[in-house]
Design a protein around this motif. Structure first.
Motif, short mmCIF file in Angstrom:
data_model
loop_
_atom_site.label_atom_id
_atom_site.label_comp_id
_atom_site.label_asym_id
_atom_site.label_seq_id
_atom_site.Cartn_x
_atom_site.Cartn_y
_atom_site.Cartn_z
N ALA A 1 0.69 -1.32 0.00
CA ALA A 1 -0.09 0.04 -0.21
C ALA A 1 0.89 1.13 0.08
O ALA A 1 1.96 1.45 0.45
CB ALA A 1 -1.32 -0.07 1.15
N ARG A 2 0.35 2.38 -0.76
CA ARG A 2 0.71 3.49 -0.91
C ARG A 2 -0.01 4.55 0.57
O ARG A 2 -1.03 4.17 0.26
CB ARG A 2 0.84 3.86 -1.60
N ILE A 3 0.21 5.27 1.39
CA ILE A 3 0.02 6.08 2.34
C ILE A 3 0.54 7.90 1.57
O ILE A 3 1.43 7.32 1.21
CB ILE A 3 -0.40 6.03 3.92
N VAL A 4 0.04 8.36 1.54
CA VAL A 4 -0.17 9.84 1.14
C VAL A 4 -0.60 10.90 2.00
O VAL A 4 -1.88 10.47 1.93
CB VAL A 4 0.09 10.25 -0.56
N VAL A 5 -0.21 11.52 2.84
CA VAL A 5 -0.26 12.57 3.53
C VAL A 5 -0.61 13.68 2.98
O VAL A 5 1.30 13.95 2.60
CB VAL A 5 0.55 12.48 5.12
N THR A 6 -0.75 15.04 2.96
CA THR A 6 -1.03 15.94 2.37
C THR A 6 -1.98 16.90 4.21
O THR A 6 -2.61 16.73 4.37
CB THR A 6 -1.65 16.21 1.17
N LEU A 7 -1.41 18.11 4.07
CA LEU A 7 -1.50 19.25 4.72
C LEU A 7 -2.91 19.99 4.16
O LEU A 7 -3.43 19.62 2.90
CB LEU A 7 -0.37 20.67 4.32
N LYS A 8 -3.63 20.36 5.18
CA LYS A 8 -5.53 20.04 4.48
C LYS A 8 -5.30 21.26 4.09
O LYS A 8 -4.19 22.13 4.57
CB LYS A 8 -6.03 20.04 5.82
N ASN A 9 -6.24 22.56 3.10
CA ASN A 9 -6.38 23.63 2.64
C ASN A 9 -6.68 24.27 3.69
O ASN A 9 -7.21 23.91 4.78
CB ASN A 9 -8.12 23.36 1.42
N VAL B 1 -5.63 6.19 1.48
CA VAL B 1 -4.24 5.11 1.25
C VAL B 1 -4.96 4.35 0.20
O VAL B 1 -5.89 4.41 -0.33
CB VAL B 1 -4.74 4.10 2.17
N GLU B 2 -3.91 3.87 -0.51
CA GLU B 2 -3.84 3.09 -2.04
C GLU B 2 -3.27 1.92 -2.01
O GLU B 2 -2.45 1.79 -1.81
CB GLU B 2 -3.27 3.90 -3.22
N ILE B 3 -3.79 0.66 -2.07
CA ILE B 3 -3.47 -0.70 -2.19
C ILE B 3 -2.98 -0.78 -3.19
O ILE B 3 -3.64 -0.91 -4.75
CB ILE B 3 -4.85 -1.82 -1.83
N ALA B 4 -1.68 -1.34 -3.15
CA ALA B 4 -1.71 -2.18 -5.04
C ALA B 4 -1.89 -3.51 -5.61
O ALA B 4 -2.21 -4.26 -4.70
CB ALA B 4 0.33 -1.98 -5.02
#
Length: 80
Positions: free
Chosen positions: A4-12, A77-80
């Motif tokens: 899996a790939r988890i991408v964390v970004t700041l909220k707008n 969360v992206e499951i490969a």
């Protein structure tokens, strides 16, 4: 094994001083036309299990408890 790939970004609306610094540095390096930069984090995780939905639930729990500050950050969360 589920990848899996988890991408964390700041909220707008949350200030991103690191993104602003990168934006300025790109301009100083001659990369014209960069209007905005927002920085984030990426986690590549391998988790035991065969069921993608159970894995997604566990990964979301990991984000809620450790990997993301959900007050100021979003995650996907992206499951490969």
């Amino acid at each position: 094994m589920i990848k899996a790939r988890i991408v964390v970004t700041l909220k707008n609306g949350v200030l991103d001083p690191q993104g602003k610094a990168i934006e300025g540095a790109l301009g100083n390096l001659g990369f014209a036309g960069v209007a905005s930069v927002r920085q984030g984090k990426v986690f590549d995780v391998e988790i035991d299990g065969e069921d993608a939905e159970t894995a997604r639930t566990h990964l979301s729990d990991m984000c809620d408890k450790l990997l993301a500050n959900t007050v100021i950050e979003n995650y996907s969360v992206e499951i490969a």
